[in-house]
Design a protein around this motif. Structure first.
Motif, PDB file in Angstrom:
ATOM      1  N   SER A  16      46.031  -0.819  -2.864  1.00 19.85           N
ATOM      2  CA  SER A  16      47.475  -0.771  -3.107  1.00 19.85           C
ATOM      3  C   SER A  16      48.230  -1.773  -2.242  1.00 19.85           C
ATOM      4  CB  SER A  16      48.014   0.644  -2.873  1.00 19.85           C
ATOM      5  OG  SER A  16      47.951   0.995  -1.510  1.00 19.85           O
ATOM      6  N   PHE A  17      47.578  -2.304  -1.214  1.00 18.90           N
ATOM      7  CA  PHE A  17      48.204  -3.311  -0.357  1.00 18.90           C
ATOM      8  C   PHE A  17      47.725  -4.729  -0.664  1.00 18.90           C
ATOM      9  CE2 PHE A  17      48.440   0.560   2.220  1.00 18.90           C
ATOM     10  CZ  PHE A  17      49.802   0.608   2.417  1.00 18.90           C
ATOM     11  N   LEU A  18      46.759  -4.868  -1.551  1.00 18.49           N
ATOM     12  CA  LEU A  18      46.230  -6.181  -1.914  1.00 18.49           C
ATOM     13  C   LEU A  18      47.108  -6.821  -2.983  1.00 18.49           C
ATOM     14  CD1 LEU A  18      42.424  -5.360  -2.072  1.00 18.49           C
ATOM     15  CD2 LEU A  18      43.685  -6.471  -0.227  1.00 18.49           C
ATOM     16  N   PRO A  19      47.011  -8.155  -3.153  1.00 13.79           N
ATOM     17  CA  PRO A  19      47.821  -8.802  -4.196  1.00 13.79           C
ATOM     18  C   PRO A  19      47.377  -8.360  -5.590  1.00 13.79           C
ATOM     19  CG  PRO A  19      46.377 -10.392  -3.119  1.00 13.79           C
ATOM     20  CD  PRO A  19      46.229  -9.109  -2.383  1.00 13.79           C
ATOM     21  N   LEU A  20      48.330  -7.850  -6.351  1.00 14.27           N
ATOM     22  CA  LEU A  20      48.048  -7.373  -7.700  1.00 14.27           C
ATOM     23  C   LEU A  20      48.639  -8.277  -8.771  1.00 14.27           C
ATOM     24  CD1 LEU A  20      48.741  -3.571  -7.122  1.00 14.27           C
ATOM     25  CD2 LEU A  20      46.548  -4.754  -7.069  1.00 14.27           C
ATOM     26  N   VAL A  21      49.791  -8.857  -8.481  1.00 11.34           N
ATOM     27  CA  VAL A  21      50.485  -9.727  -9.433  1.00 11.34           C
ATOM     28  C   VAL A  21      50.968 -10.954  -8.677  1.00 11.34           C
ATOM     29  CG1 VAL A  21      52.457  -9.901 -10.981  1.00 11.34           C
ATOM     30  CG2 VAL A  21      51.212  -7.762 -10.832  1.00 11.34           C
ATOM     31  N   HIS A  22      50.838 -12.129  -9.310  1.00 14.19           N
ATOM     32  CA  HIS A  22      51.351 -13.363  -8.714  1.00 14.19           C
ATOM     33  C   HIS A  22      52.454 -13.922  -9.606  1.00 14.19           C
ATOM     34  CE1 HIS A  22      51.503 -17.082  -6.464  1.00 14.19           C
ATOM     35  NE2 HIS A  22      51.481 -17.729  -7.617  1.00 14.19           N
ATOM     36  N   ILE A  23      53.605 -14.125  -8.994  1.00 11.21           N
ATOM     37  CA  ILE A  23      54.737 -14.752  -9.666  1.00 11.21           C
ATOM     38  C   ILE A  23      54.973 -16.075  -8.951  1.00 11.21           C
ATOM     39  CG2 ILE A  23      57.155 -14.505 -10.300  1.00 11.21           C
ATOM     40  CD1 ILE A  23      56.639 -11.442 -10.103  1.00 11.21           C
ATOM     41  N   ARG A  80      53.058  -6.411 -17.922  1.00  8.99           N
ATOM     42  CA  ARG A  80      53.065  -7.332 -19.063  1.00  8.99           C
ATOM     43  C   ARG A  80      54.296  -7.126 -19.939  1.00  8.99           C
ATOM     44  NH1 ARG A  80      50.679 -11.926 -18.480  1.00  8.99           N
ATOM     45  NH2 ARG A  80      48.599 -11.664 -17.679  1.00  8.99           N
ATOM     46  N   TYR A  81      54.646  -5.877 -20.183  1.00  5.97           N
ATOM     47  CA  TYR A  81      55.807  -5.580 -21.014  1.00  5.97           C
ATOM     48  C   TYR A  81      57.096  -6.060 -20.340  1.00  5.97           C
ATOM     49  CZ  TYR A  81      59.289  -2.993 -23.633  1.00  5.97           C
ATOM     50  OH  TYR A  81      60.375  -2.651 -24.381  1.00  5.97           O
ATOM     51  N   ILE A 102      52.924 -17.193 -17.020  1.00  2.15           N
ATOM     52  CA  ILE A 102      52.940 -17.603 -15.615  1.00  2.15           C
ATOM     53  C   ILE A 102      52.835 -16.411 -14.674  1.00  2.15           C
ATOM     54  CG2 ILE A 102      54.245 -19.705 -16.091  1.00  2.15           C
ATOM     55  CD1 ILE A 102      56.693 -18.317 -14.845  1.00  2.15           C
ATOM     56  N   VAL A 103      53.073 -15.205 -15.172  1.00  3.44           N
ATOM     57  CA  VAL A 103      52.876 -13.996 -14.365  1.00  3.44           C
ATOM     58  C   VAL A 103      51.390 -13.661 -14.430  1.00  3.44           C
ATOM     59  CG1 VAL A 103      53.468 -11.568 -14.104  1.00  3.44           C
ATOM     60  CG2 VAL A 103      55.207 -13.194 -14.844  1.00  3.44           C
ATOM     61  N   LYS A 104      50.693 -13.855 -13.333  1.00  2.34           N
ATOM     62  CA  LYS A 104      49.233 -13.714 -13.300  1.00  2.34           C
ATOM     63  C   LYS A 104      48.820 -12.391 -12.657  1.00  2.34           C
ATOM     64  CE  LYS A 104      48.421 -17.891 -14.786  1.00  2.34           C
ATOM     65  NZ  LYS A 104      48.119 -18.105 -16.149  1.00  2.34           N
ATOM     66  N   ILE A 105      47.798 -11.792 -13.223  1.00  4.76           N
ATOM     67  CA  ILE A 105      47.190 -10.597 -12.649  1.00  4.76           C
ATOM     68  C   ILE A 105      46.184 -11.074 -11.596  1.00  4.76           C
ATOM     69  CG2 ILE A 105      45.807  -8.555 -13.167  1.00  4.76           C
ATOM     70  CD1 ILE A 105      48.620  -8.538 -14.407  1.00  4.76           C
ATOM     71  N   LYS A 106      46.235 -10.495 -10.390  1.00  4.83           N
ATOM     72  CA  LYS A 106      45.384 -10.947  -9.287  1.00  4.83           C
ATOM     73  C   LYS A 106      44.175 -10.028  -9.102  1.00  4.83           C
ATOM     74  CE  LYS A 106      46.401 -13.979  -6.939  1.00  4.83           C
ATOM     75  NZ  LYS A 106      46.037 -15.368  -7.008  1.00  4.83           N
ATOM     76  N   TRP A 107      43.368 -10.341  -8.123  1.00  6.13           N
ATOM     77  CA  TRP A 107      42.082  -9.694  -7.885  1.00  6.13           C
ATOM     78  C   TRP A 107      42.194  -8.296  -7.293  1.00  6.13           C
ATOM     79  CZ3 TRP A 107      41.019  -8.588  -2.769  1.00  6.13           C
ATOM     80  CH2 TRP A 107      41.843  -9.210  -1.827  1.00  6.13           C
ATOM     81  N   GLY A 108      43.329  -7.874  -6.824  1.00  2.00           N
ATOM     82  CA  GLY A 108      43.473  -6.544  -6.243  1.00  2.00           C
ATOM     83  C   GLY A 108      43.204  -5.423  -7.233  1.00  2.00           C
TER      84      GLY A 108
END
Length: 129
Positions: A16-23, A80-81, A102-108
């Motif tokens: 929950s503290f790791l990067p989940l979404v990159h803008i 996504r929505y 451009i909104v990317k899902i990250k490895w978290g």
């Protein structure tokens, strides 16, 4: 089994503290930056899973892990929505799709889902009872 489930629970909490979404301009967001209510729900469900693990209630721990997976899936859908709704003012669908991309899902998310799956799939040993 208890140790393996506790490892899975630790992965969920740390995830929950790791990067989940990159803008791109803003940077990486974790669960707390995405939405405080969803982050609180994640921690409440994690506390429920911890209660089930500590009290040797594997069924309860698995139910809470399934609820965590549903919460994570809902959050991914909501991200996504929300991104598609945010860029809905664009006149052409191709522009909108490009900006949503451009909104990317990250490895978290891998850590989050893996931790919940570990809680569900841990085998029941007689020594833990």
């Amino acid at each position: 089994m208890k140790n393996i489930q506790l490892l899975g629970l630790l992965m969920v909490v740390v995830g929950s503290f790791l990067p989940l979404v990159h803008i791109p301009v803003i940077g990486n967001w974790n669960y707390w930056k995405l939405d405080h209510f969803l982050a609180a729900a994640c921690w409440i469900l994690s506390a429920g899973a911890l209660f089930g693990i500590v009290n040797n209630r594997t069924g309860a721990a698995r139910i809470f892990a399934v609820l965590l997976i549903l919460l994570f899936s809902f959050t991914l859908f909501a991200v996504r929505y929300q991104a598609s709704e945010y860029f809905s003012f664009m006149p052409f669908a191709s522009w909108q799709d490009k900006l949503v991309g451009i909104v990317k899902i990250k490895w978290g998310w891998i850590v989050e889902f893996s931790g919940a799956l570990i809680i569900i799939l841990a085998k029941n040993n007689k020594a833990d009872r």
